[in-house]
Design a protein around this motif. Structure first.
Motif, PDB file in Angstrom:
ATOM      1  N   UNK A   9      -8.362  -8.483   0.215  1.00 29.13           N
ATOM      2  CA  UNK A   9      -7.414  -7.847   0.422  1.00 29.13           C
ATOM      3  C   UNK A   9      -7.811  -6.251   0.817  1.00 29.13           C
ATOM      4  N   UNK A  10      -8.875  -5.914   1.371  1.00 32.29           N
ATOM      5  CA  UNK A  10      -9.653  -4.505   1.466  1.00 32.29           C
ATOM      6  C   UNK A  10      -8.673  -3.548   2.404  1.00 32.29           C
ATOM      7  N   UNK A  11      -8.070  -4.050   3.301  1.00 31.20           N
ATOM      8  CA  UNK A  11      -7.318  -3.276   4.400  1.00 31.20           C
ATOM      9  C   UNK A  11      -5.859  -3.047   3.830  1.00 31.20           C
ATOM     10  N   UNK A  12      -5.498  -3.530   2.707  1.00 31.53           N
ATOM     11  CA  UNK A  12      -3.983  -3.270   2.350  1.00 31.53           C
ATOM     12  C   UNK A  12      -4.143  -2.130   1.385  1.00 31.53           C
ATOM     13  N   UNK A  13      -2.915  -1.346   1.043  1.00 30.96           N
ATOM     14  CA  UNK A  13      -2.831  -0.246  -0.113  1.00 30.96           C
ATOM     15  C   UNK A  13      -3.588  -0.117  -1.141  1.00 30.96           C
ATOM     16  N   UNK A  14      -3.756  -1.500  -2.032  1.00 29.34           N
ATOM     17  CA  UNK A  14      -4.371  -1.468  -3.142  1.00 29.34           C
ATOM     18  C   UNK A  14      -6.028  -1.570  -2.807  1.00 29.34           C
ATOM     19  N   UNK A  15      -6.254  -2.396  -1.704  1.00 28.05           N
ATOM     20  CA  UNK A  15      -7.854  -2.444  -1.246  1.00 28.05           C
ATOM     21  C   UNK A  15      -8.325  -1.262  -0.789  1.00 28.05           C
ATOM     22  N   UNK A  16      -7.794  -0.484  -0.061  1.00 30.51           N
ATOM     23  CA  UNK A  16      -8.216   0.984   0.319  1.00 30.51           C
ATOM     24  C   UNK A  16      -8.370   1.644  -0.766  1.00 30.51           C
ATOM     25  N   UNK A 120      -4.457  -7.888  -9.058  1.00 27.09           N
ATOM     26  CA  UNK A 120      -3.297  -7.173  -8.570  1.00 27.09           C
ATOM     27  C   UNK A 120      -2.347  -8.053  -7.534  1.00 27.09           C
ATOM     28  N   UNK A 121      -2.676  -9.104  -7.547  1.00 24.17           N
ATOM     29  CA  UNK A 121      -1.964 -10.279  -6.823  1.00 24.17           C
ATOM     30  C   UNK A 121      -1.013 -10.881  -7.516  1.00 24.17           C
TER      31      UNK A 121
END
Length: 383
Positions: A9-16, A120-121
């Motif tokens: 999930x690298x491009x989501x808020x937590x991922x970034x 985080x999921x």
């Protein structure tokens, strides 16, 4: 401190924000995963040079492979690709920041590989918490929560005897609609619901915060993480978002974790535990904040929290049904197809309609998830 991570999930808020933390702490990124191709994903691959990149969408994987052909990165796709990224040998820790039940099988794969899972999921524990936690205990894999409330609880419980715990108190900001009536909620638009007063999050989580479903899902997650019954978990609305959780002990002492609202702190703690390190989070100045206030949530107005408590008490497949119906209903609301209060109505309908299975298998959980999604899609306008 973890030396290398795989980030789902690298491009989501937590991922970034996880990549911000990894760069600050000089942690190697061994694998990246995202749902689809985007220029941001390509930028991340070029910046962090992972050995493996997974894209759930097959067309997106092909595009990334073509665009990154000058890099020594192997690109994989589909659910199998996410699972491979979760279990990649080079990573000590897997950060699961994908949204939805798509994160369940990769999380189990990371557990089987005996990784530390920075979780985080929340849907993983909401839907299949008993299976996941039991398997983690069997393999010895660590599960460290990343949600700010559960990270706070985890920190407050450090070094405490579990039998002395009396209550977990989760805090909620109240979202953008705190103090609204149900009549007012019925007129709220997606644009209004996405204006969160405290946190910068992805659209789905932001809508869940507005309905208070986010707190309901976190309640179920806390039950699994900390082996507590539903009645031992309270929720308080705390608009300043400074106190992230509290725990009360049998001697009536209460411990709390406080910080400015910045997800990079719980992300970092999951990577540095049991140690700590200088962070990107600003220091907390209580004198500047002035006052901290608390109030009980109005479950008569925000009925999603009541539905979540009901699903938690039912157990079995009910939490999976709750989560899946909510995911679909939130998607419909964001598309402008249903009203804000319809989210609650559709979730309630799914809980009433779909048969609950006690002590379900993983297959039964996934079947209940799909049944709930079909029901909501079928009842939606144009469904």
């Amino acid at each position: 401190m973890q030396k290398s991570i795989s980030l789902l999930g690298s491009t989501g808020s937590i991922g970034r924000q996880t990549l911000d933390v990894a760069e600050n702490l000089n942690i190697r990124v061994a694998a990246l995963a995202a749902g689809r191709y985007s220029p941001l994903l390509e930028q991340q691959v070029r910046a962090f040079r992972p050995a493996l990149a997974a894209v759930y969408d097959e067309n997106g994987a092909r595009e990334l492979k073509a665009r990154a052909r000058d890099l020594p990165v192997r690109v994989v796709s589909g659910e199998e690709g996410l699972i491979e990224a979760a279990a990649v040998q080079e990573a000590e820790c897997v950060v699961t920041a994908v949204v939805g039940t798509v994160g369940l099988k990769p999380t189990l794969a990371a557990i089987e590989a005996k990784k530390r899972v920075a979780l985080a999921n929340k849907e993983t524990l909401v839907c299949a918490g008993e299976i996941v936690m039991n398997r983690a205990r069997e393999t010895g894999a660590e599960i460290i929560p990343v949600d700010s409330e559960h990270s706070a609880t985890f920190q407050c419980l450090a070094g405490q005897a579990g039998r002395a715990l009396r209550k977990i108190i989760l805090t909620a900001s109240g979202g953008p609609f705190r103090g609204k009536s149900r009549e007012e909620l019925g007129r709220m638009t997606p644009e209004q619901a996405l204006r969160h007063p405290s946190w910068k999050m992805g659209p789905k989580v932001t809508i869940d915060s507005a309905t208070l479903m986010n707190k309901g899902l976190e309640l179920i997650e806390a039950m699994r993480l900390f082996s507590q019954p539903e009645e031992n978990i309270d929720v308080l609305v705390h608009p300043q978002s400074i106190v992230h959780s509290m725990v009360a002990f049998e001697d009536n002492s209460v411990l709390a974790q406080l910080s400015v609202p910045d997800m990079r702190l719980p992300i970092q703690y999951a990577l540095t535990y049991p140690g700590r390190a200088p962070s990107l989070t600003a220091p907390l100045d209580l004198a500047d904040i002035g006052s901290l206030t608390f109030e009980k949530p109005d479950e008569a107005v925000f009925g999603c929290l009541k539905l979540a408590r009901r699903a938690a008490s039912m157990g079995g497949t009910a939490p999976a049904v709750l989560n899946a119906a909510n995911e679909e209903a939130v998607g419909l609301f964001l598309q402008g197809k249903i009203s804000f209060l319809d989210i609650e109505a559709y979730v309630g309908l799914a809980l009433e309609t779909i048969r609950n299975i006690s002590r379900p298998s993983l297959v039964e959980i996934l079947m209940a998830d799909e049944e709930a999604r079909r029901l909501v899609r079928a009842r939606a306008p144009g469904g």
